[in-house]
Design an enzyme around this catalytic site. Structure first.
Site, mmCIF file in Angstrom:
data_model
loop_
_atom_site.group_PDB
_atom_site.id
_atom_site.type_symbol
_atom_site.label_atom_id
_atom_site.label_comp_id
_atom_site.label_asym_id
_atom_site.label_seq_id
_atom_site.Cartn_x
_atom_site.Cartn_y
_atom_site.Cartn_z
ATOM 1 C CG ASP A 198 -4.861 2.265 9.109
ATOM 2 O OD1 ASP A 198 -5.201 1.864 8.107
ATOM 3 O OD2 ASP A 198 -4.169 3.025 9.402
ATOM 4 C CD GLU A 258 -2.675 1.553 3.018
ATOM 5 O OE1 GLU A 258 -3.139 2.344 3.750
ATOM 6 O OE2 GLU A 258 -1.962 -0.055 4.006
ATOM 7 C CG ASP A 288 -0.336 1.750 5.919
ATOM 8 O OD1 ASP A 288 -0.862 2.723 6.133
ATOM 9 O OD2 ASP A 288 0.843 1.141 6.538
ATOM 10 C CG ASP A 308 -8.055 4.637 5.900
ATOM 11 O OD1 ASP A 308 -9.285 3.586 5.599
ATOM 12 O OD2 ASP A 308 -7.866 5.550 6.220
#
Ligand code: 0RA
Length: 650
Positions: free
Chosen positions: A514, A434, A512, A516
């Protein structure tokens, strides 16, 4: 689609509102029912009405259909069938004729013995035509009487009435398309002509006359033509091949019915190099092909191959003969009639019913085996043509490979890809990372011998919502295809995934830790599930698990992947005391340096990869359409509850 409530006879008041609502929906969203509101949709109205007469003809009760284009672009379709029943429809409590004309999808429900075959591409029925006409008048000749009813925008103007006596039977529908709905109101003779010609080939024996009252010749006669094919598909294949030179004197033809599925096929070999397959399901042109076409191809290859082998006709051929070679210069018209067709594909013109493949395969196989046994001269001509095609294809491929080898010195891989050195897919890994910055870190941290890095820009395209051609146009997606070395077959081979040149057996999604990041993982997974499912099925797709915390005191440190891990680390390093230790919460991959990323997430000795598996394809399908669809709350709930450390096994 729409359910209607019971209505009292001859009552057009409040109770009939539900019915009118159904047709109102058609006027609100005409494109949903007839495809579009341009010229195509306008012509579709006529096809919809003709289809009903064709069904009556297929049921054996109608021989002649007349289509009239009037001055002002209104249309009359007349047939000599039994006439639409006019008696009281018990469930609806009003004339069956009125039900057919005003209730969506009511058309074929009266005659249970014969399934409705034509039905039109959208299969919406004549009530849609009614809804989209300012005026429509239906006249039925039946039981010695003439019945009539008129409508405005689909609304009956009076109950079905008797207007006279007759010794004929049939149905006549006149309608004036509503030009406030259609972009164009002008009928094209040629457009109607070609569909009517096609219908006459597909339904041999039915005579369809097209009359254009807008045009007169020198003697004052209207332009008109009658399409009446006795030869059916044999004439059709001759018609499509009119400008080509046939290799065998007569088209090969067969007709059979198995398990309530009717198969009809005519084929001809010509001196061209192209394959020309016109396929139909219930009179609808299946331009995207489907299971019937697949069955036909399978039988074709098998029958010719075994005939040639048996007669030692391929003995002098030193290379392999492919399926394509049997189809060079082949023109086919294939028409099947299926009781409950499932249409798929971009334009809903691809047959999906799996049971059809075997039936067509069997019918076509038997036909060809008989033909080849009985026509050795023709068989030899065709086999020679096949060998010629194979020879040419072989030579062409060699040439193409030479060109490709020369032009692809730079390999053609995406510029963003940092490839690995090893070319053995079994030991090679690719990390889909990402963002460019994390991509950069991963490039520094990786073992370049067997680890490749492809950075992906932010949120990739949601393949669940985008149209297919957009997907193949998308830069990140194209990069994934080329980097992975995966290609997609043609429509003819069902767009089969080609994994022969797959470059990595571990494809690792690294985002990541998280919400998102989790969403991005899901977007990428959706793409794999929809477009490269086999990679998932083979167990090649993984999710990387970067740590959430770094617990540190002096030189000592420990990574933690969850809160339990963290507590344990604090226990060990800080002797249970939170304030002597330093806890770093990693919000993204970018917060780690190359060495940390390697150690925690990429190094096979220390990392944890989660393999993505498909437990249930149907369930995965449901989850992805839920996750990637329009409804936000269920998606958020799912992502949050599965955020990172829960399993997203799909
Ligand atoms: C169902 C039953 C019967 C006729 C039709 C449908 C029919 C529908 C259309 C639509 C256009 N032309 C049509 N012709 C006939 C008659 C059943 C019977 O008479 O027993």
């Amino acid at each position: 689609m729409e359910e209607t409530k019971e209505v009292k006879p001859n009552n057009y008041g409040a109770d009939s509102i539900t019915v009118l609502e159904g047709l109102e929906a058609v006027r609100m969203r005409p494109a949903m029912y007839i495809g579009d509101v341009g010229s195509k949709g306008l012509h579709h109205l006529v096809y919809e009405v003709i289809d009903n007469s064709i069904d009556e003809a297929l049921a054996g009760h109608c021989k002649n259909i007349t289509v009239r284009i009037h001055e002002g672009n209104s249309i009359t379709v007349k047939d000599d069938g039994r006439g639409i029943p006019t008696g009281i429809h018990t469930k609806e409590n009003r004339s069956a004729l009125e039900v057919v004309m005003t209730v969506l999808h009511a058309g074929g429900k009266f005659d249970k013995d014969t399934y409705k075959v034509s039905g039109g591409l959208h299969g919406v029925g004549v009530s849609c035509v009614n809804a989209l006409s300012t005026d429509l008048k239906v006249t039925v000749y039946r039981e010695g009487k003439i019945f009539q009813q008129e409508y405005k925008q689909g609304k009956p103007q009076y109950a079905v009435k008797e207007i006279g006596t007759t010794d004929k039977t049939g149905t006549e529908t006149w309608f004036q398309p509503d030009t406030t709905i259609f972009i164009t109101g002008e009928y094209k003779y040629e457009t109607l002509e070609s569909r009517i010609r096609e219908l006459s080939f597909l339904n041999k024996g039915v005579a369809i006359t097209l009359i254009d009252e807008r045009e007169k010749d020198a003697e004052g006669n209207f332009k008109q033509e009658t399409f009446h094919s006795q030869g059916g598909l044999v004439e059709f294949v001759r018609f499509v091949d009119a400008s080509r030179i046939p290799l065998i004197p007569e088209p090969i033809y067969a007709e059979a019915t198995k398990d309530n599925i009717a198969v009809e096929i005519a084929l001809q070999y010509n001196d061209s190099y192209t394959e020309n397959v016109c396929s139909y399901v219930n009179n609808i042109n299946t331009i995207e092909g489907g299971t019937h076409v697949a069955g036909m191809r399978r039988a074709l290859t098998r029958s010719f191959k075994s005939y040639a082998d048996k007669n030692k006709l391929f003995d002098k051929v030193s290379f392999e003969i492919a399926g394509d070679d049997f189809r060079e210069g082949l023109s086919v018209v294939l028409s099947v009639k299926v009781p409950e067709p499932q249409f798929e594909g971009q334009t809903k013109t691809k047959l999906g019913n799996n049971e059809v493949t075997g039936i067509v395969d069997q019918c076509v196989g038997e036909m060809l085996n008989n033909y080849l046994e009985e026509h050795p001269k023709e068989a030899k001509i065709i086999v020679q043509k096949v060998i010629l095609a194979a020879t040419a294809r072989h030579a062409a491929r060699k040439a193409r490979e030479m060109v490709q080898r020369k032009s692809v010195i730079g390999s053609g891989l995406p510029g963003k890809l940092a490839d690995c050195q090893d070319s053995d897919p079994a030991v090679s890994e690719i990390f889909l990372v990402e963002g460019d910055s994390a991509g950069g870190t991963a490039k520094q941290g990786r073992n370049r011998k067997y680890q490749a890095i492809l950075p992906l820009r932010g949120k990739i395209l949601n393949v669940e919502k985008a149209m297919e051609h957009k997907i193949y146009d998308n830069e990140e997606i194209k990069n994934m295809f080329t980097a992975l070395g995966v290609s997609i077959g043609t429509i003819e081979d069902n767009k089969a995934l080609n994994l022969d040149k797959l470059r990595y057996h571990k494809i690792v999604i690294m985002t990541d830790a998280d919400v998102d990041g989790s969403h991005i993982s899901t977007l990428i997974l959706t793409f794999f599930f929809r477009y490269m499912k086999e990679l998932v099925e083979r167990g090649y797709v993984y999710i990387a698990t970067p740590p959430l915390y770094l617990v540190k005191k002096g030189k000592e440190f420990q990574y933690a992947w969850n809160d339990v891990d963290r507590k344990e680390a604090v226990e060990r390093i800080g002797n249970g005391k939170d304030d002597s230790v330093n806890i770093q919460r990693y919000k993204g991959l970018g917060e780690m340096n190359a060495e940390q990323l390697w150690e925690t997430t990429m190094n096979p000795e220390t990392r944890t990869l989660r393999q993505v598996t498909i437990e249930s394809a149907a369930e995965a399908d449901r989850i992805f359409s839920m996750l990637m669809g329009d409804e936000v709350p269920p998606r958020r709930a799912f992502i949050e509850s599965h955020a990172k450390y829960a399993k997203i096994d799909v």
